[in-house]
Design an enzyme around this catalytic site. Structure first.
Site, short mmCIF file in Angstrom:
data_model
loop_
_atom_site.label_atom_id
_atom_site.label_comp_id
_atom_site.label_asym_id
_atom_site.label_seq_id
_atom_site.Cartn_x
_atom_site.Cartn_y
_atom_site.Cartn_z
N GLU A 1 3.33 -0.38 4.67
CA GLU A 1 3.15 -1.29 5.80
C GLU A 1 2.28 -2.49 5.49
O GLU A 1 2.15 -3.39 6.31
CB GLU A 1 2.58 -0.54 7.02
CG GLU A 1 1.09 -0.25 6.98
CD GLU A 1 0.71 1.04 6.27
OE1 GLU A 1 -0.42 1.50 6.44
OE2 GLU A 1 1.57 1.58 5.54
N ASN B 1 0.84 -1.20 0.00
CA ASN B 1 0.00 0.00 0.00
C ASN B 1 0.89 1.26 0.00
O ASN B 1 2.12 1.15 0.09
CB ASN B 1 -0.93 -0.04 1.22
CG ASN B 1 -0.18 0.24 2.50
OD1 ASN B 1 0.95 -0.23 2.70
ND2 ASN B 1 -0.77 1.01 3.39
N CYS C 1 1.94 3.55 2.08
CA CYS C 1 2.95 3.80 3.12
C CYS C 1 3.85 2.60 3.38
O CYS C 1 4.72 2.65 4.27
CB CYS C 1 2.27 4.24 4.41
SG CYS C 1 1.48 5.84 4.24
#
Length: 519
Positions: free
Chosen positions: A242, A238, A240
């Site tokens: 994570e 995704n 970011c």
């Protein structure tokens, strides 16, 4: 909170009697209104609303054809409109100047298509509920890797993308030896030359030093931990970083506020345990109630039922316990808390599976054995940045240190307000050195480290993200990663005078300590 709790609790009706739904509504409302746990922003915004799209993270596949590039573009627009973020690997697109057999022309390469996605995101975000975001990944063995690494050095370009290089074990081995590695044309799977691993790594480091990007993702390590290898390889994350996901998977995230788990300088484990079990129940219900933007995404998401329970308020928790962020004691706390959350979230998932059944793609997964006969969710833990929900919870973001002890906020009538960290104000008043002039002094840099009137023991507990050495950022990240199914969103902050050599050290340390990626 009442709207969200009522909507999410309604999923119980599929599995339990109607009386249980009322009980669950009260349980979820208590969880949310006390801000012990909050789900990702799309769930807060859309639960019980007409849109009803509740997931934050999506990954869409991109193959090497016009159809398979522009079909995901349409899907991306739909996802962004509903408040989700998207990740893509552009690694299967043939390199620039490669042959296009159908037209006897030449390919424009992956970066040109990233620009198309970037423009579409810019257009959609102007009418959406929150800004769309993308993650673009390219494997380090793609022939266009050098252009990709430098694609964001022009600050006007790809502003709706975070970019990361997918580093392979083969590349890291070549880097260690100081040798060359092969570049592979994805269209033919043939070698298209070789290049020095150190040259490419230095390019990554220099670009990150210059512009903050690209980040790196250790893609083979991610796939070694893939809970459903029989469904294929994970290629992207995704926005970011994570949440690594298979093509067409989505994931619903939520975070526990650790600062609300502190009683008299220690963690209240019984409160934390109850919060974990309630949160897993909540997130599993979200999967059931979610209005997915595409049928294919619904099939994959309900097939693996991935949830990502994480934390926020870690820095505030440490402050309440009198523990400096950059200390061995903080590492010990990180280990203790995340191992507990990992253990209890799996236990909660197994308990749900006994009543509701295992996730449909359980057979062939890493849980398909006698020691884990029950598992409702293919993953249970993720550490997200919690940008919006940590503000709602009035706590520090994710596992980050505090960003500033005091900062300015400009309000509508032109006034400037000083906002000072409430725990600092409390301790400063108790110690008798707080005054309004002090807040004005702190605001200049956000840090208290050079203010002589503040006692040292308080300075140690209120180190900001820029006061903390990059190595400590990685120590904390790798400790959380050890007990996290998915990955950890963490920003390593450098001072303005940092050197490329310091960036290089951190990127290598992230690999050596078991992180799945770093930005």
């Amino acid at each position: 909170f009442e709207r969200v709790a009522t909507n999410i609790a309604a999923a119980d009706a599929k599995f339990e009697s109607s009386g249980d739904v009322d009980r669950t509504t009260r349980k979820f409302l208590r969880l949310l209104s006390n801000r012990l746990f909050l789900p990702n922003s799309p769930t807060l915004m859309n639960a019980g609303q007409r849109l009803g799209q509740l997931a934050a993270c999506f990954v869409l596949p991109i193959e090497d054809s016009m159809e398979s590039i522009f079909e995901p573009l349409k899907h991306t627009a739909v996802i962004h409109k509903s408040g989700g973020g998207t990740g893509f690997s552009f690694s299967k697109i043939r390199p620039q100047n490669d042959v296009v057999l159908s037209t006897a022309g030449i390919s424009s390469g992956p970066i040109s298509f990233m620009s198309v996605f970037d423009t579409a995101t810019e257009t959609v975000k102007q009418g959406g509920t929150r800004r769309g975001a993308n993650m673009g990944l390219l494997r380090v063995d793609h022939p266009d890797i050098e252009a990709f690494i430098e694609s964001k050095n022009d600050l006007e370009k790809l502003n709706n993308f975070n970019i990361s290089v997918a580093l392979t074990r083969g590349f890291m081995g070549a880097l260690e030896k100081g040798s060359q590695y092969d570049l592979i044309n994805p269209r033919t799977s043939n070698t298209k030359g070789s290049i020095s691993a150190r040259k490419i790594f230095d390019k990554i480091v220099f670009s990150a030093w210059q512009s903050g990007e690209p980040g790196v993702v250790f893609i083979d390590r991610i796939n070694e931990k893939n809970p459903t290898p029989h469904l294929g390889n994970i290629e992207a994350t995704n926005p970011c970083g994570e949440q690594p996901l298979l093509p067409y998977e989505s994931c619903t995230l939520g975070s526990i506020d650790l600062s609300k788990m502190v009683d008299k300088n220690s963690i209240n484990l019984s409160r934390l345990k109850k919060t974990i079990h309630d949160a897993v129940h909540f997130l599993d219900n979200v999967i059931e109630i979610n209005n997915y933007p595409l049928r294919r995404i619904e099939e994959m998401s309900k097939g693996t039922r991935k949830i990502g329970l994480g934390v926020m308020g870690f820095a505030d928790m440490l402050i309440k316990m009198g523990i400096p962020y950059d200390s061995e004691k903080a590492v010990v706390q990180a280990e203790k808390i995340m191992s507990f959350i990992s253990h209890e979230s799996r236990k909660a998932s197994a308990n749900l599976a006994k009543k509701r059944g295992n996730f449909p793609f359980y057979k062939g997964s890493i849980f398909d054995n006698d020691s884990t006969p029950y598992m409702r969710n293919a993953t249970t833990t993720t550490i997200a940045p919690t940008g919006t929900i940590s503000i709602i919870a009035d706590t520090s973001g994710g596992i980050e240190p505090i960003f500033a002890v005091a900062h300015q906020r400009h309000v509508l009538d032109g006034k400037t307000l000083y906002e000072t960290h409430p725990l600092f104000v409390k301790l400063a008043k108790e110690a008798g050195f707080y005054n309004k002039a002090l807040a004005g002094e702190i605001v200049k840099t956000g840090s208290i480290q050079s203010i002589d009137t503040i006692p040292d023991h308080i300075k140690k507990c209120f180190r900001t993200s820029h006061d903390i050495a990059p190595e400590w950022h990685i120590r904390i990240q790798s400790t959380f990663q050890k007990y996290t199914d998915n990955a950890v969103s963490k920003t390593v902050n450098f001072p303005a005078d940092a050197t490329p050599e310091q960036v290089k050290k951190v990127y290598r340390l992230a690999y050596e300590t078991g992180c799945k990626g770093v930005t």
